[in-house]
Design a protein around this motif. Structure first.
Motif, PDB file in Angstrom:
ATOM      1  N   ASP A   1       0.825  -1.213   0.000  1.00  0.00           N
ATOM      2  CA  ASP A   1       0.000   0.000   0.000  1.00  0.00           C
ATOM      3  C   ASP A   1       0.855   1.257   0.000  1.00  0.00           C
ATOM      4  O   ASP A   1       1.944   1.281   0.574  1.00  0.00           O
ATOM      5  CB  ASP A   1      -0.867   0.059   1.271  1.00  0.00           C
ATOM      6  CG  ASP A   1      -1.961  -0.979   1.333  1.00  0.00           C
ATOM      7  OD1 ASP A   1      -1.824  -2.049   0.713  1.00  0.00           O
ATOM      8  OD2 ASP A   1      -2.966  -0.711   2.018  1.00  0.00           O
ATOM      9  N   VAL A   2       0.283   2.316  -0.593  1.00  0.00           N
ATOM     10  CA  VAL A   2       0.776   3.680  -0.427  1.00  0.00           C
ATOM     11  C   VAL A   2      -0.390   4.512   0.099  1.00  0.00           C
ATOM     12  O   VAL A   2      -1.500   4.449  -0.444  1.00  0.00           O
ATOM     13  CB  VAL A   2       1.273   4.258  -1.769  1.00  0.00           C
ATOM     14  CG1 VAL A   2       1.436   5.764  -1.677  1.00  0.00           C
ATOM     15  CG2 VAL A   2       2.581   3.604  -2.193  1.00  0.00           C
ATOM     16  N   TRP A   3      -0.148   5.271   1.171  1.00  0.00           N
ATOM     17  CA  TRP A   3      -1.188   6.100   1.763  1.00  0.00           C
ATOM     18  C   TRP A   3      -0.675   7.528   1.910  1.00  0.00           C
ATOM     19  O   TRP A   3       0.533   7.773   1.958  1.00  0.00           O
ATOM     20  CB  TRP A   3      -1.610   5.565   3.136  1.00  0.00           C
ATOM     21  CG  TRP A   3      -2.365   4.269   3.074  1.00  0.00           C
ATOM     22  CD1 TRP A   3      -1.881   3.049   2.702  1.00  0.00           C
ATOM     23  CD2 TRP A   3      -3.745   4.071   3.389  1.00  0.00           C
ATOM     24  NE1 TRP A   3      -2.868   2.101   2.769  1.00  0.00           N
ATOM     25  CE2 TRP A   3      -4.021   2.700   3.189  1.00  0.00           C
ATOM     26  CE3 TRP A   3      -4.766   4.911   3.834  1.00  0.00           C
ATOM     27  CZ2 TRP A   3      -5.290   2.152   3.411  1.00  0.00           C
ATOM     28  CZ3 TRP A   3      -6.019   4.368   4.066  1.00  0.00           C
ATOM     29  CH2 TRP A   3      -6.282   3.008   3.851  1.00  0.00           C
ATOM     30  N   THR A   4      -1.611   8.456   1.984  1.00  0.00           N
ATOM     31  CA  THR A   4      -1.280   9.861   2.151  1.00  0.00           C
ATOM     32  C   THR A   4      -2.044  10.444   3.331  1.00  0.00           C
ATOM     33  O   THR A   4      -3.076   9.917   3.745  1.00  0.00           O
ATOM     34  CB  THR A   4      -1.640  10.675   0.897  1.00  0.00           C
ATOM     35  OG1 THR A   4      -3.025  10.435   0.581  1.00  0.00           O
ATOM     36  CG2 THR A   4      -0.764  10.297  -0.285  1.00  0.00           C
ATOM     37  N   ALA A   5      -1.533  11.552   3.826  1.00  0.00           N
ATOM     38  CA  ALA A   5      -2.239  12.347   4.834  1.00  0.00           C
ATOM     39  C   ALA A   5      -2.590  13.697   4.205  1.00  0.00           C
ATOM     40  O   ALA A   5      -2.195  13.993   3.076  1.00  0.00           O
ATOM     41  CB  ALA A   5      -1.365  12.540   6.065  1.00  0.00           C
ATOM     42  N   GLU A   6      -3.349  14.511   4.944  1.00  0.00           N
ATOM     43  CA  GLU A   6      -3.686  15.841   4.416  1.00  0.00           C
ATOM     44  C   GLU A   6      -3.808  16.817   5.584  1.00  0.00           C
ATOM     45  O   GLU A   6      -4.805  16.817   6.303  1.00  0.00           O
ATOM     46  CB  GLU A   6      -4.985  15.792   3.613  1.00  0.00           C
ATOM     47  CG  GLU A   6      -5.305  17.103   2.927  1.00  0.00           C
ATOM     48  CD  GLU A   6      -6.457  16.971   1.941  1.00  0.00           C
ATOM     49  OE1 GLU A   6      -6.237  16.426   0.839  1.00  0.00           O
ATOM     50  OE2 GLU A   6      -7.577  17.403   2.288  1.00  0.00           O
ATOM     51  N   THR A   7      -2.745  17.601   5.775  1.00  0.00           N
ATOM     52  CA  THR A   7      -2.776  18.641   6.803  1.00  0.00           C
ATOM     53  C   THR A   7      -2.369  19.963   6.168  1.00  0.00           C
ATOM     54  O   THR A   7      -3.209  20.751   5.761  1.00  0.00           O
ATOM     55  CB  THR A   7      -1.861  18.283   7.989  1.00  0.00           C
ATOM     56  OG1 THR A   7      -0.559  17.929   7.498  1.00  0.00           O
ATOM     57  CG2 THR A   7      -2.426  17.116   8.787  1.00  0.00           C
ATOM     58  N   SER A   8      -1.051  20.205   6.050  1.00  0.00           N
ATOM     59  CA  SER A   8      -0.599  21.438   5.401  1.00  0.00           C
ATOM     60  C   SER A   8       0.548  21.166   4.430  1.00  0.00           C
ATOM     61  O   SER A   8       1.247  22.085   4.025  1.00  0.00           O
ATOM     62  CB  SER A   8      -0.151  22.453   6.460  1.00  0.00           C
ATOM     63  OG  SER A   8       0.925  21.935   7.230  1.00  0.00           O
ATOM     64  N   GLY A   9       0.754  19.886   4.077  1.00  0.00           N
ATOM     65  CA  GLY A   9       1.764  19.541   3.081  1.00  0.00           C
ATOM     66  C   GLY A   9       1.093  19.336   1.735  1.00  0.00           C
ATOM     67  O   GLY A   9       0.447  20.235   1.204  1.00  0.00           O
ATOM     68  N   THR A  10       1.211  18.148   1.157  1.00  0.00           N
ATOM     69  CA  THR A  10       0.478  17.849  -0.067  1.00  0.00           C
ATOM     70  C   THR A  10      -0.979  17.558   0.267  1.00  0.00           C
ATOM     71  O   THR A  10      -1.314  17.199   1.397  1.00  0.00           O
ATOM     72  CB  THR A  10       1.067  16.621  -0.777  1.00  0.00           C
ATOM     73  OG1 THR A  10       0.924  15.484   0.077  1.00  0.00           O
ATOM     74  CG2 THR A  10       2.532  16.844  -1.127  1.00  0.00           C
ATOM     75  N   ASP A  11      -1.843  17.714  -0.729  1.00  0.00           N
ATOM     76  CA  ASP A  11      -3.198  17.223  -0.544  1.00  0.00           C
ATOM     77  C   ASP A  11      -3.164  15.695  -0.587  1.00  0.00           C
ATOM     78  O   ASP A  11      -2.147  15.075  -0.921  1.00  0.00           O
ATOM     79  CB  ASP A  11      -4.121  17.782  -1.624  1.00  0.00           C
ATOM     80  CG  ASP A  11      -3.851  17.161  -2.973  1.00  0.00           C
ATOM     81  OD1 ASP A  11      -4.631  16.282  -3.387  1.00  0.00           O
ATOM     82  OD2 ASP A  11      -2.838  17.504  -3.609  1.00  0.00           O
ATOM     83  N   ALA A  12      -4.257  15.066  -0.256  1.00  0.00           N
ATOM     84  CA  ALA A  12      -4.265  13.603  -0.152  1.00  0.00           C
ATOM     85  C   ALA A  12      -4.286  12.901  -1.497  1.00  0.00           C
ATOM     86  O   ALA A  12      -3.812  11.773  -1.618  1.00  0.00           O
ATOM     87  CB  ALA A  12      -5.471  13.160   0.680  1.00  0.00           C
TER      88      ALA A  12
ATOM     89  N   GLY B   1     -12.321  11.636   7.629  1.00  0.00           N
ATOM     90  CA  GLY B   1     -12.380  11.904   9.058  1.00  0.00           C
ATOM     91  C   GLY B   1     -12.738  13.337   9.344  1.00  0.00           C
ATOM     92  O   GLY B   1     -12.782  14.187   8.445  1.00  0.00           O
ATOM     93  N   ALA B   2     -12.969  13.621  10.617  1.00  0.00           N
ATOM     94  CA  ALA B   2     -13.400  14.951  11.029  1.00  0.00           C
ATOM     95  C   ALA B   2     -12.262  15.954  11.069  1.00  0.00           C
ATOM     96  O   ALA B   2     -12.499  17.160  11.106  1.00  0.00           O
ATOM     97  CB  ALA B   2     -14.061  14.876  12.405  1.00  0.00           C
ATOM     98  N   SER B   3     -11.019  15.496  11.099  1.00  0.00           N
ATOM     99  CA  SER B   3      -9.852  16.373  11.227  1.00  0.00           C
ATOM    100  C   SER B   3      -9.951  17.154  12.539  1.00  0.00           C
ATOM    101  O   SER B   3     -10.478  16.650  13.528  1.00  0.00           O
ATOM    102  CB  SER B   3      -9.716  17.277  10.004  1.00  0.00           C
ATOM    103  OG  SER B   3      -8.471  17.953  10.015  1.00  0.00           O
ATOM    104  N   SER B   4      -9.453  18.394  12.553  1.00  0.00           N
ATOM    105  CA  SER B   4      -9.381  19.156  13.805  1.00  0.00           C
ATOM    106  C   SER B   4      -9.765  20.604  13.570  1.00  0.00           C
ATOM    107  O   SER B   4      -9.734  21.092  12.431  1.00  0.00           O
ATOM    108  CB  SER B   4      -7.951  19.102  14.358  1.00  0.00           C
ATOM    109  OG  SER B   4      -7.092  19.878  13.540  1.00  0.00           O
ATOM    110  N   PRO B   5     -10.116  21.337  14.637  1.00  0.00           N
ATOM    111  CA  PRO B   5     -10.424  22.760  14.462  1.00  0.00           C
ATOM    112  C   PRO B   5      -9.274  23.557  13.860  1.00  0.00           C
ATOM    113  O   PRO B   5      -9.509  24.513  13.125  1.00  0.00           O
ATOM    114  CB  PRO B   5     -10.752  23.221  15.895  1.00  0.00           C
ATOM    115  CG  PRO B   5     -11.228  21.990  16.591  1.00  0.00           C
ATOM    116  CD  PRO B   5     -10.409  20.867  16.015  1.00  0.00           C
ATOM    117  N   VAL B   6      -8.028  23.187  14.167  1.00  0.00           N
ATOM    118  CA  VAL B   6      -6.895  23.922  13.595  1.00  0.00           C
ATOM    119  C   VAL B   6      -6.900  23.797  12.079  1.00  0.00           C
ATOM    120  O   VAL B   6      -6.832  24.791  11.346  1.00  0.00           O
ATOM    121  CB  VAL B   6      -5.562  23.409  14.174  1.00  0.00           C
ATOM    122  CG1 VAL B   6      -4.380  23.992  13.401  1.00  0.00           C
ATOM    123  CG2 VAL B   6      -5.448  23.780  15.650  1.00  0.00           C
ATOM    124  N   VAL B   7      -6.989  22.572  11.568  1.00  0.00           N
ATOM    125  CA  VAL B   7      -6.960  22.358  10.123  1.00  0.00           C
ATOM    126  C   VAL B   7      -8.198  22.939   9.457  1.00  0.00           C
ATOM    127  O   VAL B   7      -8.112  23.622   8.424  1.00  0.00           O
ATOM    128  CB  VAL B   7      -6.839  20.851   9.815  1.00  0.00           C
ATOM    129  CG1 VAL B   7      -7.001  20.588   8.312  1.00  0.00           C
ATOM    130  CG2 VAL B   7      -5.497  20.309  10.296  1.00  0.00           C
TER     131      VAL B   7
END
Length: 318
Positions: free
Chosen positions: A32-43, A94-100
């Motif tokens: 598998d390859v997976w990604t995250a999404e915060t403030s770097g690349t989009d998912a 997911g719901a993520s966070s208030p910061v994001v």
């Protein structure tokens, strides 16, 4: 079946420079390859590239926030990726966070449980190619239909920390994605979702025998993430409330440097895999032995070559 994932992009490596590694990942034992999404690349962008470099890897998002795209756009982005990699896409939401959501994306982070539940239910219909007209408790969609629905079903996994969301994942999703846990925490998650549901989690990994440096990196990350309300509640539930109390007291008074220093070594050692490559592989294996279906190796920057570290951590070496 245990799957073995790697989180991309790797620290310090430009997106186009991942091609050779992605092409080799199956031979190294990764599935598998997976990604995250915060403030770097989009998912989605790294996975679109990976879909053109290998046809043997499952491509997953861990996770896409349900607030930062409209429901229709989220369905379209997923369908486009699924068209590039039929039958190989896993959508983690997911719901993520208030910061994001609020501070970085100027969107209200309200009713996170309800919005995640309703987005899951919408996506079930939309990705199946159905016309969706529905008033959900947190939003309304009128006559949405994908012009290019996926040819194969796309499993949907929920980011879940505490019992409520974990139970929702078990009842309505195809898997659960959790975060920031130790191998010994996995059985407690399994107790909420059962033994059959796929359980995915990033495993933060520092390939270095310099324990002091690994703990320095770990403290920075732990104080940044685990002070968020959702993670604070999660680790209270897991039993780390007392161990992290000093960190929270300092953070709550905006004394962030004192909060970082207050993270105990034992908490870092529980939540961050560190050591030589053989030691790290053995530690990652403990997650699997305790019930994690899909570990996602999330490399932390140590100054070493991250591509070489991916090779050293490869499942084929076990």
């Amino acid at each position: 079946m245990t799957r073995w994932g790697i989180t991309l992009p790797l620290p310090g490596v430009p997106l186009p420079a991942h091609r050779e590694l992605v092409e080799r990942l199956p031979e190294l034992g990764y599935t598998d390859v997976w990604t995250a999404e915060t403030s770097g690349t989009d998912a989605f962008s790294p996975l679109l590239l990976a879909s053109q470099w290998s046809s043997r890897l499952r491509l997953g998002t861990a996770v896409v926030p349900v607030f930062t795209r409209g429901p229709g756009l989220l369905a379209m982005s997923t369908a486009a990726l699924a068209e590039c990699a039929p039958g190989l896409v896993a959508l983690g939401i997911g719901a993520s966070s208030p910061v994001v959501v609020e501070q970085w994306n100027a969107t209200a982070h309200t009713q996170p449980f309800g919005r995640t539940r309703d987005t899951l239910r919408f996506l079930r219909e939309a990705l199946a190619g159905k016309t969706v007209s529905a008033t959900y408790p947190t939003f309304t969609v009128d006559r949405f239909r994908l012009e290019r629905p996926p040819a194969a079903p796309v499993p949907i996994l929920l980011a879940a920390l505490r019992p409520g969301m974990l139970r929702l994942a078990a009842a309505e999703a195809d898997g659960a994605i959790t975060n920031w846990l130790a191998p010994t925490d996995v059985p407690r998650i399994r107790a909420q979702i059962g033994d059959e549901l796929e359980l995915v989690a990033p495993v933060f990994t520092c390939v270095t025998e310099d324990a002091r440096e690994a703990r320095r990196i770990g403290r920075m990350l732990i104080s940044s993430y685990l002070t968020a309300p959702a993670y604070r509640g999660f680790h209270d539930w897991l039993g780390r409330g007392e161990a992290l109390a000093a960190m929270h007291r300092a953070w709550d008074t905006d004394d962030h440097w004192r909060a970082i220093a207050a993270v105990p070594d034992e908490v870092v050692d529980e939540l961050i895999v560190h050591g030589g490559a053989d030691e790290c592989r053995a530690r990652i294996r403990q997650y699997v032995d305790n019930g994690l279906s899909t570990p996602l190796i999330a490399l932390l920057p140590t100054g070493g070559d991250p591509v070489e570290q991916v090779e050293l951590l490869a499942p084929c070496r076990d």
